[in-house]
Design a protein around this motif. Structure first.
Motif, PDB file in Angstrom:
ATOM      1  N   SER A  38      36.718  17.047  14.285  1.00  0.00           N
ATOM      2  CA  SER A  38      36.419  16.501  15.605  1.00  0.00           C
ATOM      3  C   SER A  38      34.995  16.881  15.974  1.00  0.00           C
ATOM      4  O   SER A  38      34.533  17.987  15.676  1.00  0.00           O
ATOM      5  CB  SER A  38      37.386  17.038  16.660  1.00  0.00           C
ATOM      6  OG  SER A  38      38.670  16.531  16.455  1.00  0.00           O
ATOM      7  N   TRP A  50      35.543  15.332  23.220  1.00  0.00           N
ATOM      8  CA  TRP A  50      35.882  15.458  21.801  1.00  0.00           C
ATOM      9  C   TRP A  50      36.389  14.139  21.255  1.00  0.00           C
ATOM     10  O   TRP A  50      37.161  13.439  21.891  1.00  0.00           O
ATOM     11  CB  TRP A  50      36.934  16.538  21.600  1.00  0.00           C
ATOM     12  CG  TRP A  50      36.379  17.903  21.847  1.00  0.00           C
ATOM     13  CD1 TRP A  50      36.505  18.641  22.980  1.00  0.00           C
ATOM     14  CD2 TRP A  50      35.589  18.675  20.958  1.00  0.00           C
ATOM     15  NE1 TRP A  50      35.843  19.827  22.847  1.00  0.00           N
ATOM     16  CE2 TRP A  50      35.271  19.878  21.609  1.00  0.00           C
ATOM     17  CE3 TRP A  50      35.116  18.473  19.663  1.00  0.00           C
ATOM     18  CZ2 TRP A  50      34.506  20.873  21.026  1.00  0.00           C
ATOM     19  CZ3 TRP A  50      34.357  19.462  19.071  1.00  0.00           C
ATOM     20  CH2 TRP A  50      34.053  20.648  19.751  1.00  0.00           C
ATOM     21  N   ASN A  52      38.091  12.457  17.680  1.00  0.00           N
ATOM     22  CA  ASN A  52      38.715  12.742  16.388  1.00  0.00           C
ATOM     23  C   ASN A  52      38.120  11.888  15.287  1.00  0.00           C
ATOM     24  O   ASN A  52      37.704  10.754  15.519  1.00  0.00           O
ATOM     25  CB  ASN A  52      40.220  12.483  16.451  1.00  0.00           C
ATOM     26  CG  ASN A  52      40.917  13.426  17.396  1.00  0.00           C
ATOM     27  OD1 ASN A  52      40.560  14.586  17.488  1.00  0.00           O
ATOM     28  ND2 ASN A  52      41.917  12.924  18.089  1.00  0.00           N
ATOM     29  N   PRO A  91      39.357  26.977  21.018  1.00  0.00           N
ATOM     30  CA  PRO A  91      39.402  26.023  22.135  1.00  0.00           C
ATOM     31  C   PRO A  91      39.870  26.719  23.418  1.00  0.00           C
ATOM     32  O   PRO A  91      40.775  27.540  23.397  1.00  0.00           O
ATOM     33  CB  PRO A  91      40.429  24.983  21.689  1.00  0.00           C
ATOM     34  CG  PRO A  91      40.502  25.110  20.210  1.00  0.00           C
ATOM     35  CD  PRO A  91      40.198  26.542  19.908  1.00  0.00           C
ATOM     36  N   GLU A  95      39.924  21.913  26.458  1.00  0.00           N
ATOM     37  CA  GLU A  95      39.846  21.693  25.011  1.00  0.00           C
ATOM     38  C   GLU A  95      41.173  21.995  24.328  1.00  0.00           C
ATOM     39  O   GLU A  95      41.502  21.413  23.303  1.00  0.00           O
ATOM     40  CB  GLU A  95      38.760  22.568  24.390  1.00  0.00           C
ATOM     41  CG  GLU A  95      37.375  22.213  24.839  1.00  0.00           C
ATOM     42  CD  GLU A  95      36.359  23.241  24.400  1.00  0.00           C
ATOM     43  OE1 GLU A  95      35.189  22.832  24.248  1.00  0.00           O
ATOM     44  OE2 GLU A  95      36.698  24.422  24.215  1.00  0.00           O
ATOM     45  N   LEU A  99      42.512  19.546  21.289  1.00  0.00           N
ATOM     46  CA  LEU A  99      42.370  20.079  19.937  1.00  0.00           C
ATOM     47  C   LEU A  99      43.597  20.910  19.586  1.00  0.00           C
ATOM     48  O   LEU A  99      44.147  21.595  20.446  1.00  0.00           O
ATOM     49  CB  LEU A  99      41.115  20.957  19.832  1.00  0.00           C
ATOM     50  CG  LEU A  99      39.775  20.285  20.098  1.00  0.00           C
ATOM     51  CD1 LEU A  99      38.668  21.323  20.140  1.00  0.00           C
ATOM     52  CD2 LEU A  99      39.486  19.237  19.054  1.00  0.00           C
ATOM     53  N   TRP A 103      42.701  25.410  15.568  1.00  0.00           N
ATOM     54  CA  TRP A 103      41.359  24.922  15.247  1.00  0.00           C
ATOM     55  C   TRP A 103      40.297  25.856  15.801  1.00  0.00           C
ATOM     56  O   TRP A 103      40.516  26.595  16.754  1.00  0.00           O
ATOM     57  CB  TRP A 103      41.164  23.514  15.791  1.00  0.00           C
ATOM     58  CG  TRP A 103      41.754  22.473  14.893  1.00  0.00           C
ATOM     59  CD1 TRP A 103      42.895  22.572  14.160  1.00  0.00           C
ATOM     60  CD2 TRP A 103      41.236  21.174  14.644  1.00  0.00           C
ATOM     61  NE1 TRP A 103      43.118  21.418  13.475  1.00  0.00           N
ATOM     62  CE2 TRP A 103      42.119  20.544  13.745  1.00  0.00           C
ATOM     63  CE3 TRP A 103      40.125  20.488  15.079  1.00  0.00           C
ATOM     64  CZ2 TRP A 103      41.912  19.251  13.285  1.00  0.00           C
ATOM     65  CZ3 TRP A 103      39.917  19.195  14.631  1.00  0.00           C
ATOM     66  CH2 TRP A 103      40.804  18.589  13.730  1.00  0.00           C
ATOM     67  N   ALA A 119      34.725  20.760  15.501  1.00  0.00           N
ATOM     68  CA  ALA A 119      35.976  21.508  15.499  1.00  0.00           C
ATOM     69  C   ALA A 119      36.775  21.131  14.262  1.00  0.00           C
ATOM     70  O   ALA A 119      36.814  19.958  13.871  1.00  0.00           O
ATOM     71  CB  ALA A 119      36.782  21.207  16.758  1.00  0.00           C
TER      72      ALA A 119
END
Length: 147
Positions: A38, A50, A52, A91, A95, A99, A103, A119
């Motif tokens: 990401s 963010w 993906n 995160p 976030e 996410l 991550w 990420a």
């Protein structure tokens, strides 16, 4: 009857578009050297922006493709030359909703002081760092020479 035909054509086109996206992703993953990645595309709102995608290692470049895009070209390319990891964090806040929990967010600085946040899974970070620190045979990585 005419309306039903147009609805059928619309549904068929939608199914073809979804099939094209699924096929594109399957081909990327099968080719190897591909990771889930990401990228923070917008920094105007803290902890948001963010997007993906899939990252593919090609030589000295990490090419990032949006997951839901028909584009054949990468949306962003990170060159290993001059790329330095500035910070690493988990995160936080909003976030954590966009996410996965395992991550890690890496803030990277590239040539010209351009910063980008990426990420990836904790297990993927090890491979990313190996790629970042590697050098061609017979040469010494500039990131390891200072140690």
């Amino acid at each position: 009857m005419l309306i039903v035909e147009w609805i059928g054509i619309g549904v068929l086109l939608l199914l073809l578009a979804v099939a094209a996206l699924v096929l594109r992703r399957a081909l990327f993953i099968r080719a190897g050297g591909t990771i889930r990645l990401s990228v923070r595309t917008s920094v105007s709102v803290p902890e948001r922006g963010w997007s993906n995608g899939l990252g593919r290692f090609v030589g000295d470049d990490l090419r990032w493709y949006r997951i839901f895009s028909f584009a054949l070209r990468p949306k962003r390319t990170l060159s290993r030359t001059g790329l330095v990891i500035v910070s690493r964090r988990s995160p936080a806040g909003q976030e954590a909703y966009s996410l996965p929990a395992d991550w890690v967010i890496l803030r990277c600085s590239g040539p010209g002081r351009e910063t980008v946040e990426i990420a990836m899974a904790e297990t993927t970070v090890t491979g990313f760092l190996s790629w970042l620190e590697s050098a061609p045979p017979g040469e010494v990585s500039t990131r390891l020479a200072a140690m």
